[in-house]
Scaffold this motif. Structure first.
Motif, short mmCIF file in Angstrom:
data_model
loop_
_atom_site.label_atom_id
_atom_site.label_comp_id
_atom_site.label_asym_id
_atom_site.label_seq_id
_atom_site.Cartn_x
_atom_site.Cartn_y
_atom_site.Cartn_z
N PHE A 1 0.66 -1.09 -0.06
CA PHE A 1 0.07 -0.13 0.16
C PHE A 1 1.00 1.50 -0.03
O PHE A 1 2.15 1.23 0.18
CB PHE A 1 -0.88 0.05 1.28
CG PHE A 1 -2.14 -0.87 1.19
CD1 PHE A 1 -2.86 -0.64 0.31
CD2 PHE A 1 -2.03 -2.01 1.87
CE1 PHE A 1 -4.15 -1.52 0.28
CE2 PHE A 1 -3.10 -3.19 1.96
CZ PHE A 1 -3.98 -2.67 0.75
N PRO B 1 -3.90 -13.82 12.70
CA PRO B 1 -4.18 -12.57 13.52
C PRO B 1 -4.49 -11.45 12.71
O PRO B 1 -4.34 -11.46 11.51
CB PRO B 1 -2.97 -12.31 14.35
CG PRO B 1 -1.82 -13.00 13.37
CD PRO B 1 -2.49 -14.33 12.57
N CYS C 1 -2.83 -9.64 9.38
CA CYS C 1 -2.04 -10.56 8.60
C CYS C 1 -2.05 -10.36 7.13
O CYS C 1 -1.15 -11.08 6.49
CB CYS C 1 -2.16 -12.05 9.13
SG CYS C 1 -3.73 -12.55 8.49
P1 ATP Z 1 -8.27 -7.92 10.06
O1 ATP Z 1 -8.73 -9.40 10.50
O2 ATP Z 1 -8.15 -7.16 11.33
O3 ATP Z 1 -9.09 -7.43 9.08
P2 ATP Z 1 -6.26 -9.03 8.16
O4 ATP Z 1 -5.49 -10.00 8.13
O5 ATP Z 1 -7.58 -9.20 7.11
O6 ATP Z 1 -6.94 -8.32 9.25
P3 ATP Z 1 -5.51 -6.75 5.99
O7 ATP Z 1 -6.83 -5.98 6.23
O8 ATP Z 1 -5.43 -7.44 4.72
O9 ATP Z 1 -5.34 -7.72 7.35
O10 ATP Z 1 -4.27 -5.69 6.25
C1 ATP Z 1 -3.04 -6.01 6.23
C2 ATP Z 1 -2.18 -4.93 6.50
O11 ATP Z 1 -2.28 -3.89 5.44
C3 ATP Z 1 -2.37 -4.18 7.63
O12 ATP Z 1 -1.05 -3.96 8.09
C4 ATP Z 1 -3.45 -3.14 7.45
O13 ATP Z 1 -3.05 -2.01 8.30
C5 ATP Z 1 -2.62 -2.81 6.10
N1 ATP Z 1 -3.84 -2.04 4.97
C6 ATP Z 1 -4.95 -2.81 4.60
N2 ATP Z 1 -5.56 -1.92 3.92
C7 ATP Z 1 -4.63 -0.96 3.81
C8 ATP Z 1 -4.71 0.32 3.07
N3 ATP Z 1 -6.03 0.61 2.03
N4 ATP Z 1 -3.93 1.25 3.00
C9 ATP Z 1 -2.92 0.95 3.84
N5 ATP Z 1 -2.55 0.10 4.39
C10 ATP Z 1 -3.62 -0.79 4.62
#
Ligand code: ATP
Length: 366
Positions: free
Chosen positions: A13, A38, A41
């Motif tokens: 990102f 978690p 991730c």
């Molecule tokens: P959760 O269970 O909390 O939804 P996740 O495993 O689905 O978490 P993601 O939402 O895929 O995690 O996010 C992965 C990483 O990317 C995290 O560090 C998050 O902060 C970052 N991230 C996600 N979307 C964006 C964005 N649009 N811009 C910047 N960083 C992002």
């Protein structure tokens, strides 16, 4: 046919935030694959890349052998069910389910047929004229699933679809989605942070942490043969216990000695041939709560004693918490045992069921 394939897929990102790193994954036709890990991730980002809602920064994404990197979401033949259901509040259940088909200019007869078929599968027939605010959480979730079913997509994507439901309904919907998978014979990619959901629903589970895939395996193999300490600690509830120590030989016996020297386990070398190369090195042992056998002091057997700090009665079993070698340990025993906080207990370990991990890298050395 609906296979999904990720080849070295990464997502960065803005400001250099790396959410997903070099993911390689092949999801077979009709498979139910769960992405779990978690918070943060990278599981949702991975799913959203499959949906086309996030661009792939590098690597290739294929559905049925066709490169999807530059194909818009609506042309990918996928349907996604979100955590917040995303239903239109001013539309009835019927209209919510029909909406996507109307947009795609399906004929009214065909829309009717598909919506009624989905309503029958999901037991929504009585609710067709209601608006979302007159539905329970579970019913709304069913409508969101119905909206995906009517599309007859190649692949269903679920993003934490049950996390807004209470515990009982979650368990019920879990089995409904599993049944639905069998009924529809569909390829499903399902994201959750809940390892129980992952273990009970997935044909295979993808365990992620910090943007990296740690293991892709069947639920039973993940439990029995974790590739590293992260997977071992993530799968299983209560979690595996970890104790640091050293492996050494004494009179041709293999010994594990904990860092605080108060736990010494005799290990049958033939069961763990890889341990040899760790002679005099620091390692971490892992013990599942069911492989620690506690007994009351009065006449009980066991090589170690501990003061029972907390007892959690779970109905059919008890979780016992105590400190050993300076770390918090949990054991699980059947409800027939009588234990109370403050009891002195004796403990033995099932040394045939130990896990060993490299202290630096965390990889399994079983
Ligand atoms: P959760 O269970 O909390 O939804 P996740 O495993 O689905 O978490 P993601 O939402 O895929 O995690 O996010 C992965 C990483 O990317 C995290 O560090 C998050 O902060 C970052 N991230 C996600 N979307 C964006 C964005 N649009 N811009 C910047 N960083 C992002």
């Amino acid at each position: 046919m609906a296979e999904v394939k990720l080849v070295n897929v990464s997502k960065t990102f803005e400001k250099g935030i790396v959410a997903v790193k070099n993911v390689n994954l092949e999801i077979q036709d009709k498979e139910f694959v769960v992405l779990v890990g978690p918070s943060g991730c990278g599981k949702s980002t991975t799913l959203r890349m499959i949906a086309g809602l996030e661009e792939v920064t590098s690597g290739e994404l294929y559905i049925d052998g066709e490169l999807m990197n530059y194909i818009t979401p609506k042309n990918r033949d996928i349907a996604m069910v979100f955590q917040n259901y995303a239903l239109y509040p001013h539309m009835t259940v019927y209209e919510n389910m029909a909406f996507g088909l109307k947009l795609r200019k399906y004929k009214k007869v065909e829309i009717d047929e598909r919506v009624n078929e989905a309503a029958a599968i999901l037991n929504l027939e009585e609710l067709m004229d209601r608006r979302p605010k007159a539905l329970s959480g579970g019913q709304r979730q069913r409508v969101a699933v119905g909206r995906a079913i009517v599309r007859k997509p190649k692949v269903f994507l679920f993003d934490e679809p049950l996390s807004n439901l209470d515990a009982k309904l979650r368990v019920q919907m879990r089995t409904e989605i599993s049944k639905l998978h069998k009924k529809l014979n569909a390829t499903i990619v399902y994201v959750t942070h809940d390892q129980t959901e992952a273990m009970t629903m997935g044909n295979r589970i993808v365990i992620m942490n910090k943007g990296v895939v740690h293991q892709v395996d069947t639920p039973i193999d993940l439990y029995n043969k974790p590739l590293n300490k992260f997977v071992a600690g993530f799968i299983g509830s209560p979690s595996m216990n970890f104790i640091e120590g050293t492996i050494s030989y004494s009179d041709r016996n293999l010994l594990f000695t904990s860092a605080s020297n108060d736990l010494i386990l005799h290990i049958d070398e033939s069961k763990y041939p890889k341990l040899k190369s760790y002679n005099n090195k620091k390692i971490i042992i892992g013990v599942r709560p069911e492989d620690i056998i506690p007994s009351n002091n009065n006449g009980g057997v066991g090589n170690y004693s501990a003061d029972l700090e907390v007892v959690e009665p779970m109905g059919n079993e008890l979780f016992l918490y105590f400190t050993l070698s300076g770390v918090q340990i949990v054991a699980r025993v059947s409800k027939e045992f009588v234990f109370a906080a403050g009891d002195k207990i004796n403990l033995s370990f099932n040394t045939d069921k130990l896990y060993f991990f490299d202290k630096e890298m965390g990889q399994s050395i079983n």
